[in-house]
Design an enzyme around this catalytic site. Structure first.
Site, PDB file in Angstrom:
ATOM      1  N   SER A   9      52.148  21.319  48.183  1.00  0.00           N
ATOM      2  CA  SER A   9      52.933  21.580  46.968  1.00  0.00           C
ATOM      3  C   SER A   9      53.270  23.060  46.906  1.00  0.00           C
ATOM      4  O   SER A   9      52.373  23.908  46.811  1.00  0.00           O
ATOM      5  CB  SER A   9      52.117  21.204  45.736  1.00  0.00           C
ATOM      6  OG  SER A   9      52.667  21.830  44.591  1.00  0.00           O
ATOM      7  N   HIS A  34      55.994  18.757  48.828  1.00  0.00           N
ATOM      8  CA  HIS A  34      55.930  18.309  47.427  1.00  0.00           C
ATOM      9  C   HIS A  34      56.552  19.378  46.535  1.00  0.00           C
ATOM     10  O   HIS A  34      56.192  20.557  46.602  1.00  0.00           O
ATOM     11  CB  HIS A  34      54.459  18.071  47.071  1.00  0.00           C
ATOM     12  CG  HIS A  34      54.223  17.482  45.717  1.00  0.00           C
ATOM     13  ND1 HIS A  34      54.355  16.133  45.462  1.00  0.00           N
ATOM     14  CD2 HIS A  34      53.835  18.057  44.539  1.00  0.00           C
ATOM     15  CE1 HIS A  34      54.058  15.896  44.198  1.00  0.00           C
ATOM     16  NE2 HIS A  34      53.744  17.051  43.608  1.00  0.00           N
ATOM     17  N   ASP A  36      57.422  20.389  42.687  1.00  0.00           N
ATOM     18  CA  ASP A  36      57.042  20.121  41.296  1.00  0.00           C
ATOM     19  C   ASP A  36      58.069  20.666  40.320  1.00  0.00           C
ATOM     20  O   ASP A  36      58.223  21.879  40.194  1.00  0.00           O
ATOM     21  CB  ASP A  36      55.692  20.792  40.999  1.00  0.00           C
ATOM     22  CG  ASP A  36      54.538  20.058  41.637  1.00  0.00           C
ATOM     23  OD1 ASP A  36      54.374  18.859  41.367  1.00  0.00           O
ATOM     24  OD2 ASP A  36      53.781  20.697  42.404  1.00  0.00           O
ATOM     25  N   MET A  38      59.079  21.153  36.456  1.00  0.00           N
ATOM     26  CA  MET A  38      58.492  21.133  35.097  1.00  0.00           C
ATOM     27  C   MET A  38      59.515  21.641  34.098  1.00  0.00           C
ATOM     28  O   MET A  38      60.202  22.621  34.361  1.00  0.00           O
ATOM     29  CB  MET A  38      57.267  22.049  35.064  1.00  0.00           C
ATOM     30  CG  MET A  38      56.210  21.676  36.063  1.00  0.00           C
ATOM     31  SD  MET A  38      54.831  22.804  35.913  1.00  0.00           S
ATOM     32  CE  MET A  38      53.802  22.228  37.257  1.00  0.00           C
ATOM     33  N   HIS A  67      58.520  15.708  42.384  1.00  0.00           N
ATOM     34  CA  HIS A  67      57.653  15.231  41.304  1.00  0.00           C
ATOM     35  C   HIS A  67      58.214  15.768  39.996  1.00  0.00           C
ATOM     36  O   HIS A  67      58.108  16.963  39.711  1.00  0.00           O
ATOM     37  CB  HIS A  67      56.216  15.740  41.573  1.00  0.00           C
ATOM     38  CG  HIS A  67      55.249  15.430  40.481  1.00  0.00           C
ATOM     39  ND1 HIS A  67      54.025  16.062  40.386  1.00  0.00           N
ATOM     40  CD2 HIS A  67      55.293  14.563  39.438  1.00  0.00           C
ATOM     41  CE1 HIS A  67      53.369  15.590  39.326  1.00  0.00           C
ATOM     42  NE2 HIS A  67      54.134  14.689  38.741  1.00  0.00           N
ATOM     43  N   MET A  69      58.099  16.382  36.327  1.00  0.00           N
ATOM     44  CA  MET A  69      57.320  16.452  35.084  1.00  0.00           C
ATOM     45  C   MET A  69      58.305  16.856  33.998  1.00  0.00           C
ATOM     46  O   MET A  69      58.287  17.980  33.478  1.00  0.00           O
ATOM     47  CB  MET A  69      56.173  17.454  35.265  1.00  0.00           C
ATOM     48  CG  MET A  69      55.059  16.898  36.144  1.00  0.00           C
ATOM     49  SD  MET A  69      53.984  18.174  36.811  1.00  0.00           S
ATOM     50  CE  MET A  69      54.921  18.639  38.259  1.00  0.00           C
ATOM     51  N   MET A 138      47.807  10.995  38.848  1.00  0.00           N
ATOM     52  CA  MET A 138      47.507  12.414  38.607  1.00  0.00           C
ATOM     53  C   MET A 138      45.997  12.594  38.472  1.00  0.00           C
ATOM     54  O   MET A 138      45.349  11.907  37.678  1.00  0.00           O
ATOM     55  CB  MET A 138      48.197  12.915  37.331  1.00  0.00           C
ATOM     56  CG  MET A 138      49.693  13.136  37.469  1.00  0.00           C
ATOM     57  SD  MET A 138      50.194  14.249  38.814  1.00  0.00           S
ATOM     58  CE  MET A 138      49.407  15.800  38.355  1.00  0.00           C
ATOM     59  N   ASP A 176      47.293  13.996  43.151  1.00  0.00           N
ATOM     60  CA  ASP A 176      47.851  15.333  42.947  1.00  0.00           C
ATOM     61  C   ASP A 176      47.018  16.078  41.917  1.00  0.00           C
ATOM     62  O   ASP A 176      46.944  15.672  40.756  1.00  0.00           O
ATOM     63  CB  ASP A 176      49.311  15.155  42.467  1.00  0.00           C
ATOM     64  CG  ASP A 176      50.043  16.469  42.290  1.00  0.00           C
ATOM     65  OD1 ASP A 176      49.475  17.519  42.621  1.00  0.00           O
ATOM     66  OD2 ASP A 176      51.198  16.416  41.817  1.00  0.00           O
TER      67      ASP A 176
END
Ligand code: DX5
Ligand code: ZN
Length: 223
Positions: A9, A34, A36, A38, A67, A69, A138, A176
């Site tokens: 990540s 990965h 992320d 957000m 991913h 979020m 998670m 994760d």
């Protein structure tokens, strides 16, 4: 036992040296990166998004595992697909229409993933697994790198693995958060096969960190 795979990540990367560090990850045999995203709403923090993904996509052939979020991620599925995502994982808790969101991902020709936060029973994801190739359990509260693995996650992984096997679904379990030397074998033995590591890969010597993870995974494969 399932062959497990490391998904570094980049949230824990040194952004000043991001390109160089991604190159190191790729040269050390990782296939999946990965990413992320957000939004400062579904989770408290804000990370990075489309322009960064587009830039990385041009420079690497690794699979880009996004991913999200993000609240109502369906709004951004097409944009992330256009920027080069290979898979998009969304949070069950963030979608008003989970099925339509997953379908939007599939309509873009991408792999769909569904994720549950630590407080959400994993069973809530089961009705959607026929649309997904990734179930992300998670193992920390989403939002920040460098947190401790939540031990109760192990039981959720086990229950998900039993369900996936029983139904014969083609869906891998991803974990994760807080995955490192002690917790990796716990998650793998419970049934996880996609292992996200942020600080475990990017803190210190990246090549050496990856080598150690691969060695550990190979050892588990012999069990
Ligand atoms: C947290 C992110 C993770 C994070 C994991 O919300 O989804 O991908 O980078 O970081 P570590 O491995 O440091 O717990
Ligand atoms: Zn993540």
């Amino acid at each position: 036992m399932n062959a497990a795979e490391l998904c570094p990540s980049i949230l824990s990367a040194d952004f000043w040296r991001l390109g160089e560090q991604i190159r190191t990850v790729e040269e050390n045999g990782c296939r999946i990166l990965h990413f992320d995203v957000m939004d400062g709403d579904f989770v408290p923090s804000i990370s990075f998004g489309m322009p960064v993904l587009r830039t990385i996509r041009k420079e690497t052939s690794m699979l880009m595992d996004v991913h999200m979020m993000v609240r109502e991620p369906v709004r951004y599925v097409r944009d992330f697909a256009d920027c080069g995502a290979d898979s998009i994982t969304v949070h069950l808790e963030a979608c008003s229409d989970v099925e339509a969101t997953l379908q939007a991902i599939l309509d873009c020709g991408l792999t769909a993933g569904i994720s549950v936060k630590p407080g959400t029973p994993v069973e809530e994801a089961f009705p959607y697994l026929h649309l997904c190739r990734i179930l992300l359990v998670m193992t920390v509260e989403p939002g920040f790198g460098g947190q401790d693995y939540i031990e109760s996650s192990t039981e959720k992984i086990r229950r998900a693995k039993a369900y996936i096997d029983e139904k014969g679904l083609d869906c891998k379990i991803q974990v994760d958060g807080g995955i490192h030397k002690r917790t990796l074998p716990i998650a793998v033995r419970a049934g996880a096969s996609l292992l996200v590591e942020g600080s475990g890969v990017f803190r210190g010597d990246i090549a050496e960190n990856i080598r150690q993870v691969k060695e550990q995974i190979a050892g588990l494969g012999e069990e």
